[in-house]
Design a protein around this motif. Sequence first.
Motif, PDB file in Angstrom:
ATOM      1  N   TYR A 155      -2.540   3.389   5.371  1.00  0.00           N
ATOM      2  CA  TYR A 155      -2.655   4.652   4.636  1.00  0.00           C
ATOM      3  C   TYR A 155      -1.818   4.595   3.367  1.00  0.00           C
ATOM      4  O   TYR A 155      -0.671   4.168   3.409  1.00  0.00           O
ATOM      5  N   PRO A 156      -2.383   4.965   2.208  1.00  0.00           N
ATOM      6  CA  PRO A 156      -1.691   4.755   0.948  1.00  0.00           C
ATOM      7  C   PRO A 156      -0.478   5.652   0.709  1.00  0.00           C
ATOM      8  O   PRO A 156      -0.377   6.733   1.263  1.00  0.00           O
ATOM      9  N   VAL A 188      -5.584   2.410  -2.853  1.00  0.00           N
ATOM     10  CA  VAL A 188      -6.775   2.876  -2.149  1.00  0.00           C
ATOM     11  C   VAL A 188      -8.058   2.472  -2.902  1.00  0.00           C
ATOM     12  O   VAL A 188      -9.102   2.281  -2.300  1.00  0.00           O
ATOM     13  N   ILE A 217      -7.296  11.106   2.163  1.00  0.00           N
ATOM     14  CA  ILE A 217      -8.326  10.284   1.516  1.00  0.00           C
ATOM     15  C   ILE A 217      -9.685  10.464   2.202  1.00  0.00           C
ATOM     16  O   ILE A 217     -10.534   9.585   2.176  1.00  0.00           O
ATOM     17  N   THR A 231       0.835  -1.212   0.000  1.00  0.00           N
ATOM     18  CA  THR A 231       0.000   0.000   0.000  1.00  0.00           C
ATOM     19  C   THR A 231       0.858   1.245   0.000  1.00  0.00           C
ATOM     20  O   THR A 231       0.538   2.232  -0.647  1.00  0.00           O
TER      21      THR A 231
END
Length: 418
Positions: A112-113, A95, A123, A88
């Motif tokens: 979390y990307p 995402v 995001i 990721t």
Amino acid sequence: MDKFIIDGGRRLNGSIRAQSAKNSVLPLLAASVLTEKQVTIREVPAIADVMCMAQILRELGASVEFRGGDAVIDSANASCHEISSALTRELRSSVFMLGSLLTRFRRAVISYPGGCDIGLRPIDLHLSALKRLGVRIRERDGFIFCDCDRLRGAEIALDFPSVGATENILLASVMADGRTVLQGAAKEPEIVDLQNFLNAMGAKIAGAGTDVIEIEGVKSLGGVCYLPVKDRIEAGTYLIACAICGGETEVTGVSAENIRLLLHKLRENGCKIHTKNDKIMISGGGCLKCNRRIETMPFPGFPTDLQAQATALNCSAEGGALIVENLFETRYKYVPELRKMGADIEVNGRNAFVRGVPRLHGASVTAGDLRGGAALVLAALGAEGCSEVFDLSHIDRGYADLQGKLRRLGAQIRRVRI
Ligand code: UD1
């Protein structure tokens, strides 16, 4: 680790066919897990982001094979709804998997990307839209845990036309109960492509390309064999290269409609542009003039993904240019590298003011992100003398065989291992 060695000053002549769009292929790969049937995405570019997305699908239990340039995905055995944080972080586009995993498994866990280091890239819009569709979301220790009993259609309005949020909403609502109406959608050609892809699988989506998209949830989706739209950003990069270097180059596969504003700006620079069907012909070089102002905007505005390349062009044009970056906060990280080549650029927040110099000179520079890296390559192609561009991993994320394509046009560029 590889580097490019570039001898500047060669004209570029010939023809280039654009690759399939990175920003289309990535969400299409994410969408391929929405069915247990086989999905074929044709002519996928051999770029690092695609390989990373394929790896994410494999982690979920899907099989992904590359056959003659096509990606063949079979996710009948996919059973995992968690994506490891290593992958990721490498790829922000992961995402989109939230929407796909929620539709397929009713649950999803991602960290979390990541992706290019070009700004904060929150995001929040993705998450609040998913909540509207009935998803429960918890965030803990850098991970996002999502689950739902069922997805239900909803009225959603985006405050900003986020590309990724629009795609995630399509992926999460395509099989939801009832109808979803999305207001304020992003209008990029890659959104239209995702709609067409999903509809070819049996979805009922209409309106992509406008700011209202309507999605009527369907019970199931079938397999598909699909040729994605071509990459307008890659095409634009080669057109700018030819503008800087001079010569006559033709880029095929991309509709002029999809890069209308770039073509307008290149004409302003003094390039001659002709378009016919899916061919764009450019005759560049000579004494280019600076653009007075280039301001990045969501589609159909000037794409942020061509901002750095356009700045590189203005560096050695006549006059001054104001560049305004509206999408990402820190998208001028390549500027200190261009300065090493003699560029005169002043950055103040979202604005960069370029004073054109007669010619840049070769230097050793380092790519810090994908499009900034491409801009350094273009600047080096037009510069006097030899340049080295280090850290090609960023450029490899989005350009398949950049050096091969440029060499075929007559550029002096070599890739060497260090
Ligand atoms: C996509 C493209 C990327 C391109 C960008 C803008 C892919 C894989 N990537 O990225 O190449 O540069 O569109 O054209 O398609 N934002 C929020 N909250 C959110 C989502 C976005 O504030 O929940 C902000 C972002 O910080 C940014 C802006 O919206 O300032 C644009 O982001 P978005 O359109 O979502 O871009 P991406 O989908 O990340």
